[in-house]
Design an enzyme around this catalytic site. Structure first.
Site, PDB file in Angstrom:
ATOM      1  N   ASP A 131       0.806  -1.226   0.000  1.00 19.00           N
ATOM      2  CA  ASP A 131       0.000   0.000   0.000  1.00 19.00           C
ATOM      3  C   ASP A 131       0.836   1.272   0.000  1.00 19.00           C
ATOM      4  O   ASP A 131       0.438   2.304   0.533  1.00 19.00           O
ATOM      5  CB  ASP A 131      -0.968   0.021   1.212  1.00 19.00           C
ATOM      6  CG  ASP A 131      -1.918  -1.156   1.177  1.00 19.00           C
ATOM      7  OD1 ASP A 131      -2.260  -1.598   0.071  1.00 19.00           O
ATOM      8  OD2 ASP A 131      -2.309  -1.636   2.257  1.00 19.00           O
TER       9      ASP A 131
ATOM     10  N   LYS B 291       1.852   2.142  -5.136  1.00 21.36           N
ATOM     11  CA  LYS B 291       2.429   1.605  -6.384  1.00 21.36           C
ATOM     12  C   LYS B 291       1.540   1.894  -7.591  1.00 21.36           C
ATOM     13  O   LYS B 291       2.014   2.305  -8.644  1.00 21.36           O
ATOM     14  CB  LYS B 291       2.642   0.084  -6.244  1.00 21.36           C
ATOM     15  CG  LYS B 291       3.613  -0.298  -5.142  1.00 21.36           C
ATOM     16  CD  LYS B 291       3.661  -1.801  -4.932  1.00 21.36           C
ATOM     17  CE  LYS B 291       2.412  -2.384  -4.348  1.00 21.36           C
ATOM     18  NZ  LYS B 291       2.140  -2.023  -2.944  1.00 21.36           N
TER      19      LYS B 291
ATOM     20  N   GLY C  49      -4.612  -4.182  -3.786  1.00 17.22           N
ATOM     21  CA  GLY C  49      -5.634  -3.167  -4.052  1.00 17.22           C
ATOM     22  C   GLY C  49      -4.887  -1.890  -4.363  1.00 17.22           C
ATOM     23  O   GLY C  49      -4.230  -1.333  -3.496  1.00 17.22           O
ATOM     24  N   HIS C  50      -4.911  -1.482  -5.610  1.00 16.07           N
ATOM     25  CA  HIS C  50      -4.153  -0.315  -6.043  1.00 16.07           C
ATOM     26  C   HIS C  50      -5.138   0.785  -6.428  1.00 16.07           C
ATOM     27  O   HIS C  50      -5.929   0.620  -7.347  1.00 16.07           O
ATOM     28  CB  HIS C  50      -3.257  -0.661  -7.234  1.00 16.07           C
ATOM     29  CG  HIS C  50      -2.287  -1.764  -6.949  1.00 16.07           C
ATOM     30  ND1 HIS C  50      -1.601  -2.446  -7.913  1.00 16.07           N
ATOM     31  CD2 HIS C  50      -1.881  -2.308  -5.779  1.00 16.07           C
ATOM     32  CE1 HIS C  50      -0.819  -3.348  -7.354  1.00 16.07           C
ATOM     33  NE2 HIS C  50      -0.976  -3.288  -6.051  1.00 16.07           N
TER      34      HIS C  50
ATOM     35  N   GLN D 125       2.022  -5.964  -3.304  1.00 14.56           N
ATOM     36  CA  GLN D 125       2.458  -6.085  -1.911  1.00 14.56           C
ATOM     37  C   GLN D 125       3.752  -5.282  -1.703  1.00 14.56           C
ATOM     38  O   GLN D 125       3.951  -4.299  -2.389  1.00 14.56           O
ATOM     39  CB  GLN D 125       2.638  -7.564  -1.498  1.00 14.56           C
ATOM     40  CG  GLN D 125       1.328  -8.318  -1.349  1.00 14.56           C
ATOM     41  CD  GLN D 125       0.720  -8.762  -2.664  1.00 14.56           C
ATOM     42  OE1 GLN D 125       1.369  -9.424  -3.438  1.00 14.56           O
ATOM     43  NE2 GLN D 125      -0.527  -8.419  -2.917  1.00 14.56           N
TER      44      GLN D 125
HETATM   45  P1  GDP Z   1      -0.742   0.380  -3.604  1.00 12.75           P
HETATM   46  O1  GDP Z   1      -1.396  -0.869  -3.156  1.00 12.75           O
HETATM   47  O2  GDP Z   1       0.730   0.393  -3.349  1.00 12.75           O
HETATM   48  O3  GDP Z   1      -1.069   0.757  -5.022  1.00 12.75           O
HETATM   49  O4  GDP Z   1      -1.326   1.535  -2.675  1.00 12.75           O
HETATM   50  P2  GDP Z   1      -2.878   1.713  -2.258  1.00 12.75           P
HETATM   51  O5  GDP Z   1      -3.615   2.247  -3.419  1.00 12.75           O
HETATM   52  O6  GDP Z   1      -3.403   0.503  -1.594  1.00 12.75           O
HETATM   53  O7  GDP Z   1      -2.733   2.789  -1.101  1.00 12.75           O
HETATM   54  C1  GDP Z   1      -2.243   4.062  -1.330  1.00 12.75           C
HETATM   55  C2  GDP Z   1      -3.356   5.076  -1.005  1.00 12.75           C
HETATM   56  O8  GDP Z   1      -2.790   6.355  -0.889  1.00 12.75           O
HETATM   57  C3  GDP Z   1      -4.402   5.200  -2.087  1.00 12.75           C
HETATM   58  O9  GDP Z   1      -5.635   5.486  -1.500  1.00 12.75           O
HETATM   59  C4  GDP Z   1      -3.906   6.368  -2.937  1.00 12.75           C
HETATM   60  O10 GDP Z   1      -4.961   7.056  -3.594  1.00 12.75           O
HETATM   61  C5  GDP Z   1      -3.301   7.241  -1.881  1.00 12.75           C
HETATM   62  N1  GDP Z   1      -2.129   8.023  -2.298  1.00 12.75           N
HETATM   63  C6  GDP Z   1      -1.164   7.700  -3.171  1.00 12.75           C
HETATM   64  N2  GDP Z   1      -0.215   8.640  -3.186  1.00 12.75           N
HETATM   65  C7  GDP Z   1      -0.588   9.588  -2.309  1.00 12.75           C
HETATM   66  C8  GDP Z   1       0.014  10.806  -1.846  1.00 12.75           C
HETATM   67  O11 GDP Z   1       1.083  11.208  -2.241  1.00 12.75           O
HETATM   68  N3  GDP Z   1      -0.677  11.497  -0.891  1.00 12.75           N
HETATM   69  C9  GDP Z   1      -1.869  11.094  -0.393  1.00 12.75           C
HETATM   70  N4  GDP Z   1      -2.460  11.818   0.530  1.00 12.75           N
HETATM   71  N5  GDP Z   1      -2.451   9.935  -0.800  1.00 12.75           N
HETATM   72  C10 GDP Z   1      -1.811   9.202  -1.731  1.00 12.75           C
HETATM   73  P1  IMO Z   2      -0.904  -4.092  -2.260  1.00 15.78           P
HETATM   74  O1  IMO Z   2      -0.477  -4.629  -3.590  1.00 15.78           O
HETATM   75  C1  IMO Z   2      -0.946  -4.572   2.084  1.00 15.78           C
HETATM   76  C2  IMO Z   2      -1.045  -8.674   3.629  1.00 15.78           C
HETATM   77  C3  IMO Z   2      -2.308  -9.118   4.321  1.00 15.78           C
HETATM   78  C4  IMO Z   2      -1.745 -10.111   5.306  1.00 15.78           C
HETATM   79  C5  IMO Z   2      -0.623 -10.778   4.512  1.00 15.78           C
HETATM   80  C6  IMO Z   2      -1.010 -12.096   3.857  1.00 15.78           C
HETATM   81  O2  IMO Z   2      -2.207  -3.384  -2.285  1.00 15.78           O
HETATM   82  O3  IMO Z   2       0.189  -3.323  -1.616  1.00 15.78           O
HETATM   83  P2  IMO Z   2      -2.532 -12.736   1.777  1.00 15.78           P
HETATM   84  O4  IMO Z   2      -3.959 -12.450   1.487  1.00 15.78           O
HETATM   85  O5  IMO Z   2      -1.583 -12.199   0.757  1.00 15.78           O
HETATM   86  O6  IMO Z   2      -2.262 -14.166   2.075  1.00 15.78           O
HETATM   87  O7  IMO Z   2      -2.232 -11.939   3.151  1.00 15.78           O
HETATM   88  O8  IMO Z   2      -0.260  -9.849   3.508  1.00 15.78           O
HETATM   89  N1  IMO Z   2      -1.248  -8.132   2.251  1.00 15.78           N
HETATM   90  C7  IMO Z   2      -1.178  -6.844   1.942  1.00 15.78           C
HETATM   91  N2  IMO Z   2      -0.989  -5.755   2.722  1.00 15.78           N
HETATM   92  N3  IMO Z   2      -1.037  -4.435   0.744  1.00 15.78           N
HETATM   93  C8  IMO Z   2      -1.195  -5.511  -0.059  1.00 15.78           C
HETATM   94  O9  IMO Z   2      -1.184  -5.424  -1.403  1.00 15.78           O
HETATM   95  C9  IMO Z   2      -1.315  -6.783   0.545  1.00 15.78           C
HETATM   96  N4  IMO Z   2      -1.502  -8.029   0.065  1.00 15.78           N
HETATM   97  C10 IMO Z   2      -1.445  -8.844   1.120  1.00 15.78           C
HETATM   98  O10 IMO Z   2      -2.956  -8.038   4.964  1.00 15.78           O
HETATM   99  O11 IMO Z   2      -1.139  -9.417   6.385  1.00 15.78           O
HETATM  100 MG    MG Z   3      -2.866  -1.533  -1.833  1.00 11.38          MG
END
Ligand code: GDP
Ligand code: IMO
Ligand code: MG
Length: 422
Positions: free
Chosen positions: A13, A16, A40-41, A221
């Site tokens: 999270d 990416k 979840g991106h 991840q």
């Molecule tokens: P990923 O799984 O690595 O793609 O990241 P996620 O999407 O799960 O989590 C990142 C969250 O931060 C999302 O809700 C993005 O919309 C938000 N986000 C990304 N970059 C920024 C930033 O620079 N500032 C803020 N406030 N939010 C951001």
């Molecule tokens: P993105 O791509 C954050 C965590 C789960 C749990 C562990 C194992 O959005 O960054 P799993 O379902 O993979 O067997 O769970 O890994 N986990 C993540 N945490 N971002 C993710 O993906 C994750 N994918 C799995 O919360 O701790």
């Molecule tokens: Mg994510």
């Protein structure tokens, strides 16, 4: 041509998806190499918000080919939901998305096994996303998996054998589920997948490279969730590190070019497992509230804490990171002081190594404290506008991490991205 790799350096999270979307115009091809719908991106642009799980984050820019590589695991039901939503928003997905024949399929019974395994672990559960990731990779490694390419050869019999094996495993765990309805939905979704270009992606990617096309590999991840190097057993079941791009796409190690390592200006974790710099106080709550730190897949609260440079240095080493990307700096805009963990103290001994286990109650983070920048960063367009305290924070991180920070993100929108001059 080389392939560049973009991956998370913390517990996922990091942002990416946002950055892959921003970097995509530089590339011809974007390819996912591991993980599945546990990811979840979130991407934001033109006032809209999208969440991707299995489909590469290059899908919203125009013209690039997107590939789901052999290292990925796909749940046909979730894939279909995601794909149909994208098709509805006007993307001609079947034209721009290709899927490896060697992708392993998540069965309805894999999800049930994920839940049953967690239940059996009780208080020591991993806190998985419940998407069947562990059981699917377990089947892959134990040579019992079902692959997308099996669609073309005796699929029903292979599926039934896998399902029956799983039902026995579930019975041994005290579960006797009725899967009729889910199975029917799953089979429908598998038929839907036939409409996509199902390919030998290792040949496809290497052919692109031979033709001089550029490829960006997208990790899911983060490094601290890597099955070999993360905080085992509280990890996911794939290799999230750079090496995973080689095995998850069929790209040779000497093809790797730039490695973009992404991190947040602080740190989060979702699910169970150790987290040395976790904050249980008002500061942690403030980061969660301002950063909207809730899971995109599960809606779970993300645990929040200060940036951990011991862990980041470890991640940079494992991945061969050449450029750093710092996300969510804006979340710290209103803090008087910012802390960074520069070492761990374990049983009174100071170390800057990420140890075999970070679970010890005797492990204490050693912090340095810096003044906050107390400036709204979200509208900043260029690094020349950075406040001095923020400049100092970046300089401090670059010195500690011995790697340049080339992109700074100051908000969730595509536009809120600052590329620094090198
Ligand atoms: P990923 O799984 O690595 O793609 O990241 P996620 O999407 O799960 O989590 C990142 C969250 O931060 C999302 O809700 C993005 O919309 C938000 N986000 C990304 N970059 C920024 C930033 O620079 N500032 C803020 N406030 N939010 C951001
Ligand atoms: P993105 O791509 C954050 C965590 C789960 C749990 C562990 C194992 O959005 O960054 P799993 O379902 O993979 O067997 O769970 O890994 N986990 C993540 N945490 N971002 C993710 O993906 C994750 N994918 C799995 O919360 O701790
Ligand atoms: Mg994510």
């Amino acid at each position: 041509m080389k392939v560049d790799v973009l991956l998370g350096l913390q517990w996922g999270d990091e942002g990416k998806g946002k950055v892959v979307d921003v970097l995509t115009p530089r590339y011809d091809v974007v390819a996912r190499f591991q993980g599945g719908p546990n990811a979840g991106h979130t991407l934001e642009f033109e006032g809209k918000k999208y969440v991707l799980r299995s489909i590469p984050s290059g899908i919203f820019q125009h013209g690039q080919t997107n590939i789901i590589g052999n290292g990925v695991v796909l749940d046909p039901i979730l894939f279909r939901e995601e794909a149909e939503a994208l098709e509805k928003s006007g993307i001609d997905l079947k034209k721009v998305l290709k899927i490896s024949k060697k992708v392993h399929l998540i069965l309805p019974t894999h999800r049930l096994l994920d839940a049953a395994n967690e239940k059996a672990k009780g208080g020591s559960k991993i806190g998985t996303t419940g998407k069947g990731i562990g059981p699917t990779y377990t089947d892959k490694i134990s040579r019992n998996g079902l692959r997308l390419g099996d669609l073309f050869d005796n699929f029903d019999a292979k599926y039934s054998a896998a399902r029956d094996r799983h039902l026995k495993q579930l019975a041994a765990l005290g579960e006797n589920p009725d899967i009729t309805e889910n199975e029917a939905r799953w089979k429908d979704a598998v038929e839907y997948m036939r409409g996509f270009d199902i390919i030998d992606s290792e040949y496809e990617i290497n052919n692109y490279l031979r033709q001089g096309k550029s490829v960006l590999c997208e990790g899911a991840q983060g490094t601290l969730l890597d099955v070999d190097f993360g905080s085992y057993p509280f990890v996911t079941s794939s290799n999230t590190i750079c090496a995973g791009a080689c095995s998850g796409l069929g790209v040779a190690p000497n093809r790797i070019g730039e490695v973009f390592g992404i991190f947040k200006a602080y740190c989060t974790r979702v699910g169970s497992g150790p987290f040395p710099t976790e904050l249980f106080d008002e500061t942690g709550k403030k980061i969660r509230d301002i950063g909207h730190e809730y899971g995109a897949v599960t809606g779970r609260e993300r645990r929040c804490g200060w940036i951990d440079l011991v862990a980041l240095k470890y991640s940079i080493m494992l991945n061969g990171v050449t450029q750093l990307i710092m996300m969510k700096s804006d979340v710290l805009d209103d803090f008087d002081e910012i802390k960074a963990c520069v070492a761990y103290e374990i049983d009174g001994e100071r170390t800057d190594r990420f140890p075999f286990s970070i679970e010890s109650a005797e492990l204490k983070p050693v912090y340095v404290t810096m003044p906050g920048w107390k400036t709204d960063m979200t509208k900043i367009k260029s690094e020349t506008e950075f406040p001095e305290a923020f400049r100092n924070y970046i300089a401090f991180l670059e010195k500690e991490l011995e790697t340049p920070i080339t992109i700074v993100s100051v908000g969730p929108d595509r536009e809120q991205t600052i590329v620094r001059s090198k």
